[in-house]
Write a protein that holds these residues in place. Structure first.
Motif, PDB file in Angstrom:
ATOM      1  N   ASP A  51      15.280 -24.706  -2.660  1.00 41.68           N
ATOM      2  CA  ASP A  51      15.667 -24.454  -1.328  1.00 41.68           C
ATOM      3  C   ASP A  51      17.022 -23.814  -1.079  1.00 41.68           C
ATOM      4  O   ASP A  51      17.669 -24.056   0.022  1.00 41.68           O
ATOM      5  CB  ASP A  51      15.071 -25.338  -0.228  1.00 41.68           C
ATOM      6  CG  ASP A  51      13.657 -25.861  -0.459  1.00 41.68           C
ATOM      7  OD1 ASP A  51      13.002 -24.966  -0.902  1.00 41.68           O
ATOM      8  OD2 ASP A  51      13.276 -26.872   0.053  1.00 41.68           O
ATOM      9  N   CYS A 143      12.844 -21.596  -4.821  1.00 40.93           N
ATOM     10  CA  CYS A 143      12.122 -22.628  -4.355  1.00 40.93           C
ATOM     11  C   CYS A 143      11.204 -22.975  -5.606  1.00 40.93           C
ATOM     12  O   CYS A 143      10.858 -22.066  -6.798  1.00 40.93           O
ATOM     13  CB  CYS A 143      11.064 -22.175  -3.415  1.00 40.93           C
ATOM     14  SG  CYS A 143      11.712 -21.721  -1.748  1.00 40.93           S
ATOM     15  N   ASP A 153       1.476 -22.074  -0.026  1.00 45.77           N
ATOM     16  CA  ASP A 153       2.247 -23.122   0.783  1.00 45.77           C
ATOM     17  C   ASP A 153       3.764 -22.799   0.526  1.00 45.77           C
ATOM     18  O   ASP A 153       4.551 -22.946   1.467  1.00 45.77           O
ATOM     19  CB  ASP A 153       1.961 -24.450   0.709  1.00 45.77           C
ATOM     20  CG  ASP A 153       0.544 -24.768   1.322  1.00 45.77           C
ATOM     21  OD1 ASP A 153       0.015 -23.894   2.061  1.00 45.77           O
ATOM     22  OD2 ASP A 153      -0.209 -25.724   0.954  1.00 45.77           O
ATOM     23  N   TYR A 155       5.363 -20.200  -0.899  1.00 45.22           N
ATOM     24  CA  TYR A 155       5.805 -18.981  -0.099  1.00 45.22           C
ATOM     25  C   TYR A 155       5.983 -19.017   1.258  1.00 45.22           C
ATOM     26  O   TYR A 155       7.032 -18.427   1.846  1.00 45.22           O
ATOM     27  CB  TYR A 155       4.674 -17.790  -0.558  1.00 45.22           C
ATOM     28  CG  TYR A 155       5.079 -17.146  -1.890  1.00 45.22           C
ATOM     29  CD1 TYR A 155       6.335 -16.088  -1.992  1.00 45.22           C
ATOM     30  CD2 TYR A 155       4.590 -17.418  -3.253  1.00 45.22           C
ATOM     31  CE1 TYR A 155       6.620 -15.660  -3.123  1.00 45.22           C
ATOM     32  CE2 TYR A 155       4.867 -16.993  -4.162  1.00 45.22           C
ATOM     33  CZ  TYR A 155       5.929 -16.049  -4.355  1.00 45.22           C
ATOM     34  OH  TYR A 155       6.337 -15.547  -5.536  1.00 45.22           O
ATOM     35  N   ALA A 156       4.960 -19.581   1.947  1.00 44.74           N
ATOM     36  CA  ALA A 156       5.399 -19.594   3.429  1.00 44.74           C
ATOM     37  C   ALA A 156       6.542 -20.691   3.638  1.00 44.74           C
ATOM     38  O   ALA A 156       7.244 -20.459   4.642  1.00 44.74           O
ATOM     39  CB  ALA A 156       4.103 -20.456   3.981  1.00 44.74           C
ATOM     40  N   HIS A 157       6.603 -21.736   3.059  1.00 43.98           N
ATOM     41  CA  HIS A 157       8.001 -22.528   3.189  1.00 43.98           C
ATOM     42  C   HIS A 157       9.150 -21.619   2.808  1.00 43.98           C
ATOM     43  O   HIS A 157      10.186 -21.776   3.475  1.00 43.98           O
ATOM     44  CB  HIS A 157       7.810 -23.728   2.300  1.00 43.98           C
ATOM     45  CG  HIS A 157       9.293 -24.595   2.099  1.00 43.98           C
ATOM     46  ND1 HIS A 157       9.567 -25.329   3.191  1.00 43.98           N
ATOM     47  CD2 HIS A 157       9.953 -24.476   1.116  1.00 43.98           C
ATOM     48  CE1 HIS A 157      10.708 -25.949   2.759  1.00 43.98           C
ATOM     49  NE2 HIS A 157      10.964 -25.370   1.407  1.00 43.98           N
ATOM     50  N   PHE A 159       9.666 -18.214   3.236  1.00 44.29           N
ATOM     51  CA  PHE A 159       9.989 -17.304   4.194  1.00 44.29           C
ATOM     52  C   PHE A 159      10.344 -18.018   5.502  1.00 44.29           C
ATOM     53  O   PHE A 159      11.224 -17.388   6.221  1.00 44.29           O
ATOM     54  CB  PHE A 159       8.574 -16.422   4.333  1.00 44.29           C
ATOM     55  CG  PHE A 159       8.559 -15.305   3.357  1.00 44.29           C
ATOM     56  CD1 PHE A 159       9.382 -14.581   2.985  1.00 44.29           C
ATOM     57  CD2 PHE A 159       7.428 -15.678   2.539  1.00 44.29           C
ATOM     58  CE1 PHE A 159       9.229 -13.761   1.922  1.00 44.29           C
ATOM     59  CE2 PHE A 159       7.126 -14.634   1.572  1.00 44.29           C
ATOM     60  CZ  PHE A 159       7.987 -13.511   1.212  1.00 44.29           C
ATOM     61  N   SER A 160       9.746 -19.300   5.952  1.00 43.12           N
ATOM     62  CA  SER A 160      10.340 -20.087   6.972  1.00 43.12           C
ATOM     63  C   SER A 160      11.700 -20.185   6.733  1.00 43.12           C
ATOM     64  O   SER A 160      12.659 -20.034   7.669  1.00 43.12           O
ATOM     65  CB  SER A 160       9.410 -21.295   7.089  1.00 43.12           C
ATOM     66  OG  SER A 160      10.107 -22.058   8.105  1.00 43.12           O
ATOM     67  N   LEU A 161      12.063 -20.732   5.558  1.00 42.70           N
ATOM     68  CA  LEU A 161      13.627 -21.117   5.198  1.00 42.70           C
ATOM     69  C   LEU A 161      14.653 -19.774   5.522  1.00 42.70           C
ATOM     70  O   LEU A 161      15.606 -19.924   5.918  1.00 42.70           O
ATOM     71  CB  LEU A 161      13.619 -21.830   3.961  1.00 42.70           C
ATOM     72  CG  LEU A 161      13.400 -23.065   3.687  1.00 42.70           C
ATOM     73  CD1 LEU A 161      13.577 -23.372   2.142  1.00 42.70           C
ATOM     74  CD2 LEU A 161      14.154 -24.154   4.455  1.00 42.70           C
ATOM     75  N   GLY A 163      14.079 -17.264   7.299  1.00 44.99           N
ATOM     76  CA  GLY A 163      14.303 -17.162   9.004  1.00 44.99           C
ATOM     77  C   GLY A 163      15.338 -18.110   9.575  1.00 44.99           C
ATOM     78  O   GLY A 163      16.254 -17.871  10.396  1.00 44.99           O
ATOM     79  N   GLU A 164      15.073 -19.298   9.245  1.00 43.66           N
ATOM     80  CA  GLU A 164      16.008 -20.414   9.814  1.00 43.66           C
ATOM     81  C   GLU A 164      17.533 -20.210   9.419  1.00 43.66           C
ATOM     82  O   GLU A 164      18.396 -20.446  10.073  1.00 43.66           O
ATOM     83  CB  GLU A 164      15.439 -21.790   9.186  1.00 43.66           C
ATOM     84  CG  GLU A 164      14.276 -22.349   9.671  1.00 43.66           C
ATOM     85  CD  GLU A 164      13.732 -23.609   9.165  1.00 43.66           C
ATOM     86  OE1 GLU A 164      14.360 -23.969   8.259  1.00 43.66           O
ATOM     87  OE2 GLU A 164      12.396 -23.782   9.293  1.00 43.66           O
TER      88      GLU A 164
END
Length: 199
Positions: A51, A143, A153, A155-157, A159-161, A163-164
């Protein structure tokens, strides 16, 4: 290089990754790159901190190429390629990190191009039926997929990171690292590197 060569650099025109150049990245991203002590190579299980955004050196790779849709990939169309590449690794001379399979995807409209390959030296020959491609040095969100994690899951994590933290995925390139003993129909770990640029 073979006629099927792909390049993520400025030397080749009209490729799916033309223009992917570190010298075009904004200053803030170059600062991240300089913060790293050494540009590490792509190696499965390299010990990078999950991450985080990490610099990775460029490389040339040789392997098998597949092109299709995400639906086809989801139905297992790439799996035969995986078995073929594992069986043919011995044909690739001048391999670097031969125990790490480098799987690189270049997203295109309606689907993507996918390679299962090993890193090689710049002048390594390309065996019959294989292709070569190259990526330049870049900054990646790293990741880790554990053996029991679902790929979707992770990959979703990722892409969320992004954006954040104010990053965007650059040019739809995905780099996945597997051990040479990887079997897609059994639990497996995987390292995922997604090139990023600031929003």
């Amino acid at each position: 290089m073979s006629n099927g060569a792909e390049h993520a650099n400025h030397r080749t025109k009209d490729t799916e990754t033309e223009g992917y150049r570190p010298d075009r990245l904004p200053q803030t991203l170059r600062l991240i790159q300089r913060a790293g002590t050494v540009e590490a190579s792509f190696r499965f299980g390299s010990g990078a901190v999950p991450d985080t955004v990490v610099p990775r050196g460029g490389f040339r790779a040789v392997g098998l190429r597949w092109e299709g849709t995400f639906a086809e990939a989801g139905q297992g169309a790439i799996r035969p390629l995986q078995a073929q590449m594992i069986a043919r690794i011995g044909e690739v001379s001048d391999a670097i990190e031969a125990d790490t399979l480098v799987c690189v995807s270049f997203t295109r409209e309606g689907g993507f191009v996918h390679y299962i390959a090993v890193q090689v030296r710049e002048d390594a020959p390309v065996p019959e039926g294989m292709h070569d491609f190259s990526l330049e040095t870049a900054n990646y969100l790293y990741c880790r997929k554990g053996e029991t994690d679902a790929v979707e899951d992770v990959y979703a994590h990722a892409f969320s990171l992004m954006g954040e933290r104010g990053f965007a995925h650059d040019r739809g390139i995905h780099v996945e690292l597997h051990s040479r003993g990887w079997l897609a129909d059994r639990p497996y770990a995987m390292d995922i590197y997604l090139p990023v640029v600031p929003l």
